[in-house]
Design an enzyme around this catalytic site. Sequence first.
Site, short mmCIF file in Angstrom:
data_model
loop_
_atom_site.label_atom_id
_atom_site.label_comp_id
_atom_site.label_asym_id
_atom_site.label_seq_id
_atom_site.Cartn_x
_atom_site.Cartn_y
_atom_site.Cartn_z
N ARG A 1 0.83 -1.20 0.00
CA ARG A 1 0.00 0.00 0.00
C ARG A 1 0.87 1.26 0.00
O ARG A 1 2.00 1.23 0.50
CB ARG A 1 -0.92 0.00 1.20
N ASP B 1 -6.79 -1.93 7.71
CA ASP B 1 -6.04 -2.98 7.03
C ASP B 1 -6.86 -4.24 6.82
O ASP B 1 -8.00 -4.37 7.27
CB ASP B 1 -4.77 -3.29 7.81
#
Length: 604
Positions: free
Chosen positions: A173, A284
Amino acid sequence: MYTDLQSFVAELERRGELLRIRESVSAELEITEIADRMVKTGGPALLFENVAGKDFPLVIGLYGTRERMALALGAKSLDAIGERIRNLTEVKLGGGLLGLASNLPKLKELASLPPKRVRGGPVQEVVWRGDEVDLTKLPILTCWPQDGGPFITLPLVISKDPETGEPNIGMYRMQVYDRATTGMHWQRHKTGAKHLEKAKRLGRRLEVAVALGGDPALTYAATAPIPPIPGINEFSLTGFLRGRSIELTKALTVDLEVPANAEFVLEGYVDPEEPWRPEGPFGDHTGFYTLSDLYPVFHVTAITMRERPLYPATIVGRPPMEDAYLIEASERIFLVPAQLILPEIVDYHMPPAGIAHNLVNVVINKEYPGQAYKVANGLLGLGQMMFAKVLLVTDEKVKPQEHLAFWRTVLQNAVPGRDSQFAKGPIDVLDHSSRSWSYGSKLIVDGTRKHDEEGANAAWTPNETRSQAELPTHEAVSRQHQLAGGFWFLTTHKQRAGQGRELGAWAAAQPEATGVRLIAVLDHETDPADFEDCIWTLLNNIDPERDVEVLTGPSGPVFVMDGTPKLPEEGFHRGWPEKITMTEAVKRKVDALWPRLVNEPVPG
């Protein structure tokens, strides 16, 4: 066969697996809420044609069902890919000339692995350099309310080993800081982090390219646990899955090769001498927020793209999410290699509630005592399986994909303490409950039928389902539920150290614990009647050796697990993250938009 994102999107639309949304929708939280509802109900992929204030459309949910995941890899099913690998490993070495000739189709498949180099490509039709670079024009999502900013969530991050030149493509990410810089979430075990360390030793910058889109099989390959074998990388895995080479072209400002058919490529560098910058929080794949931490900074020096590109995205959060199907693809693809090393494995599965690394269900053919531990510990030595936290093993005729049935089968055959084992090892850095960052313990439960040497198969009658009204009361228990098959889930609003362990011990001493083999005390936000919610919370919140004990209940030994948040007074000082939830304001706005977006009533 599609070799880029746009042809895959067109195929999904042809099959009725894509929904175009023409209404203006914000990339800040709103797209997340819509996409989350869609993936959890098995709905279609979504193409947002009008992202408020952005220059490009966004597509999300491309891999959001088992069927779409298989389609992305050009297969009828995920199991069919595993069979291709099985056939490839059955190379005949005898039989003379005719025997060797029978291998030619397999050798042809292997020959398709290396990428093909081409000049230019669609991804370089438009080029932004210098002051033209502006990441804010892309519809990059701010996924969850407490996120530190917008994050690129489906990047193919390309770097080269500074010493060997071996390429790596990973999915890490990237938090967008401004028009031309992002974070680079290279965790300590990841190949990109190793490349950066080597670049630092050599005193040079590490050039990086980030592709968005391209062949959907390459996007999958960036998530795959590929073993470190020279010449075998994400490009070659894509070639194998496709049956032909992926096309690469030379990047314009960095010495790297990039997918010629991508939608966007961000070119730039990471300077190993530059101070790391706070990155996060981020909602997450664990379903919890990852707390802010320091990570390297990626500087974008150029952006290349198609004339009319699509921006691909995904979201992660409370399971089930789209990443569950990427994980399942890896399961099916790497089952055969695992069986080559541990041939007694019949099948295995990582349920969505285990978020990949927290739970592995394993079925084996058992021939001798102790074999369940041999297999479980062997799996812990295989690549990214080293991060597994709880491994359940049985030799019964139950599918590992049948999550509740699998737990029930294991508990039926496993006497807590006698048929369980703790181990220590590496833990995923995103695990917030481990005793130390990236280091903790594992639990192996042997749910196989026992040989004489292991002790007799103990007679045990599991409990029946009991609701809160049928269970004993305790002032610290918020809600509770017993599920048939050996489970008692309790929730509490934790106020003090030791509260979870004390409630577990209290429950184990009650007559109502008869027939129970697993007591779990969880936080007050958990629904004790929802098995998946309980297991997801429990596995996220335990370091097994610290938080699992075996006590004696009215019908024998019982696992008592403290799945509550841990406090500093309990020796935990890293900070405990919150579970991911969307704001009520965004939910209400999407409720109002929903009928116009999908021509259907609001879900639920």
